[in-house]
Design a protein around this motif. Structure first.
Motif, PDB file in Angstrom:
ATOM      1  N   PHE A   1      -7.844   0.475   0.505  1.00 23.02           N
ATOM      2  CA  PHE A   1      -6.971   0.955  -0.573  1.00 23.02           C
ATOM      3  C   PHE A   1      -5.599   0.297  -0.464  1.00 23.02           C
ATOM      4  O   PHE A   1      -5.201  -0.159   0.600  1.00 23.02           O
TER       5      PHE A   1
ATOM      6  N   THR B   1      -1.070   4.044  -0.449  1.00 23.70           N
ATOM      7  CA  THR B   1      -2.057   5.113  -0.661  1.00 23.70           C
ATOM      8  C   THR B   1      -1.867   6.224   0.371  1.00 23.70           C
ATOM      9  O   THR B   1      -1.583   5.967   1.541  1.00 23.70           O
TER      10      THR B   1
ATOM     11  N   GLY C   1     -11.825   1.331  -3.300  1.00 25.63           N
ATOM     12  CA  GLY C   1     -10.655   0.647  -2.752  1.00 25.63           C
ATOM     13  C   GLY C   1     -10.525  -0.762  -3.295  1.00 25.63           C
ATOM     14  O   GLY C   1      -9.427  -1.210  -3.640  1.00 25.63           O
TER      15      GLY C   1
END
Lengths: 252, 252, 252
Positions: free
Chosen positions: A59, A63, C22
């Motif tokens: 990510f 995040t 992701g």
């Protein structure tokens, strides 16, 4: 856009996850909220740790990952926030966040427990509010005191053998019945599992439908699978079972 | 940002929920769409009502909650939209929306059924379109005629005993096997359940691993749990089982 | 706002879906990401195809649908991107995308496999990156060479009978135990299934609680259900079972 992910063992039907989502969206109206899973086996910290290890760095920087698999909620265990490689994670101090904590440069704080937090539901009353603060841009240091004693769990490493092979174990079984082992390899050798000897191949296409195989999985670990089938059922083995990687007859 | 939540008993695999999501996102492109759950036991209105009660007010003012657990779809039951405490809810008139309907100041309208709506799938053809109208800012009154006869379900109240205790029951069992009762308490007394007597404690940390306990849960109701275990399995009891709260020996 | 949907058979707990998310969110930060399901029965391409058929055109023009039910990952099967009726779809060339491919004007390209893609996880390393390109507005043609040989699966059609009825089969069983057949109708006739004769009615409300019925479902196909119950369990039949639609005694 602020981005948060959620991993729990709550299931969704009871509405507990929705309570957490309500807290997050009330605090951060423009939040991008991503479900990882709520189907982790109940209270299975190790399962959640292996899952978290797979996705946390996929990510974007910034995040905030919430990981709430927390069998010791309501005891003296700490509530943690972690900053690691530009991402944040919040969750209980039981080792579930280790993949982020063990990354170079990681740091942790012990989140202050808000007055009135339900001792049975830190997901809603401790972790979601902490995530809101991070998502709003509050300074990481302001969430609590630095904490250097976080519980750490490590994936058990396979043992090097004298003959150049490795002795390892099955770390987990995924939804397809694939056995994820802690053997590492570059696609050579033979895996011994449940009395079978399986040449390590490159891909499913190297065997026929219904055949057992071993290959290097998408995280660099050797997996045992059945093409079009379920290796765990076929072999009758589960998490923790021993596996061995043998070098090919003296050639490597 | 317009925000909608979804609670159904459809499961996700068949694609019915996705059809509803398609309708919502086609109507409101910038929608923030939040899954509560699609795993409510099939046609279990009471289960869904208890879940809805937990989360509906946790979301921001303006949220539109879709709740589609609807065993009587295609009968004469009404389709409702509710405005309550600044939030909206749409769903069938079977009592599932009672937590919002019973809130002070709530009002309801009976949604007009669009011509051509499939009689088996009001989620897609009635409730999602009604939610779209609310999310776009249409006036609540424009969705249908005021309706004052909504079906109401109430959580059964525990009965006060002469000795100051309460006779109640298990309202539900969550994914962890915790028994959620309708006993209310402030953390005192002893719970009798399945022949066991359990002192009400403050938190899981007050007992040892594997031990039964009773405590006040995150909604003010007394829960029976096993630390690190599953109380429903341990005690062999489920929804509807009787429980009693006893005052401690004359001291309170 | 860029919009992507996800249908897989991965389950969520292992974190594989989160890896895909992701990749998508790292590539398209403002992405609207919609879960269709991750609970498709493992490797059941036909199940996924029927689900995809239900929802793909419900989403707005421009939506990118990821469908990753891919038992032949790592073989020579192609990876496809499809443009159809203004939507896009990416997934394996095993027929799962047929509903979009069979739509008038559809076209396909064979996605180039990125160097280093894990042969076991094209969802993460092939399909998610291809979706990112489409979501960012890359030209469809740039994803790969035109491909005119996509595998196609079609819903088996019921056979017309001499008496004006149809011989068909059960295409699938949904979460409620409803039998979705390939019989088409306008609400007339009698369905024969598992030795029972069921008049086709308009809606659940036309029978009493617990009674078997047949009706035209929300996609124009005849379904067999039990009001308030589970037809698959009641009749003891599953996917593939034969069903017949009989015209009513010479009247139609």
């Amino acid at each position: 856009m602020p981005l948060a992910t959620l991993l729990t063992d709550f299931g969704t039907a009871d509405g507990y996850v929705a309570e957490m989502k309500g807290v997050l969206l009330s605090g951060v109206p423009a939040l991008q909220l991503v479900d990882v899973s709520h189907d982790v086996p109940a209270q299975d910290v190790e399962f959640a740790r292996l899952s978290f290890a797979r996705y946390w760095r996929r990510f974007p920087v910034g995040t905030v990952h919430l990981v709430v698999v927390d069998p010791d909620v309501g005891t003296a265990r700490k509530a943690l926030a972690i900053e690691s490689d530009g991402r944040f994670a919040v969750g209980p101090d039981n080792g579930v966040l280790s993949p982020a904590m063990l990354w170079p440069g990681a740091r942790a704080v012990a989140i202050e427990i808000p007055h009135g937090a339900a001792p049975t539901f830190h997901g809603r009353d401790v972790f979601a509010p902490a995530a809101v603060r991070l998502l709003r841009g509050d300074a990481f240091e302001d969430l609590g005191a630095p904490y250097s004693d976080a519980a750490l769990r490590r994936t058990p490493e396979a043992q090097r053998r004298n003959d150049g092979g490795q002795d390892g174990l099955v770390l987990g079984v995924d939804r397809f019945g694939n056995l994820i082992t802690n053997l590492t390899g570059r696609g050579e050798g033979t895996v011994e599992v449940a009395g079978k000897l399986l040449r390590v191949v490159r891909t499913y296409g190297d065997v026929t439908e219904g055949e057992l195989l071993a290959l290097v999985g998408s995280h660099g670990l050797i997996e045992v699978a059945v093409r079009g089938g379920n290796a765990s059922r076929t072999l009758g083995i589960a998490r923790g079972a021993p596996v061995t990687l043998r070098r090919d007859g003296g050639t490597a």
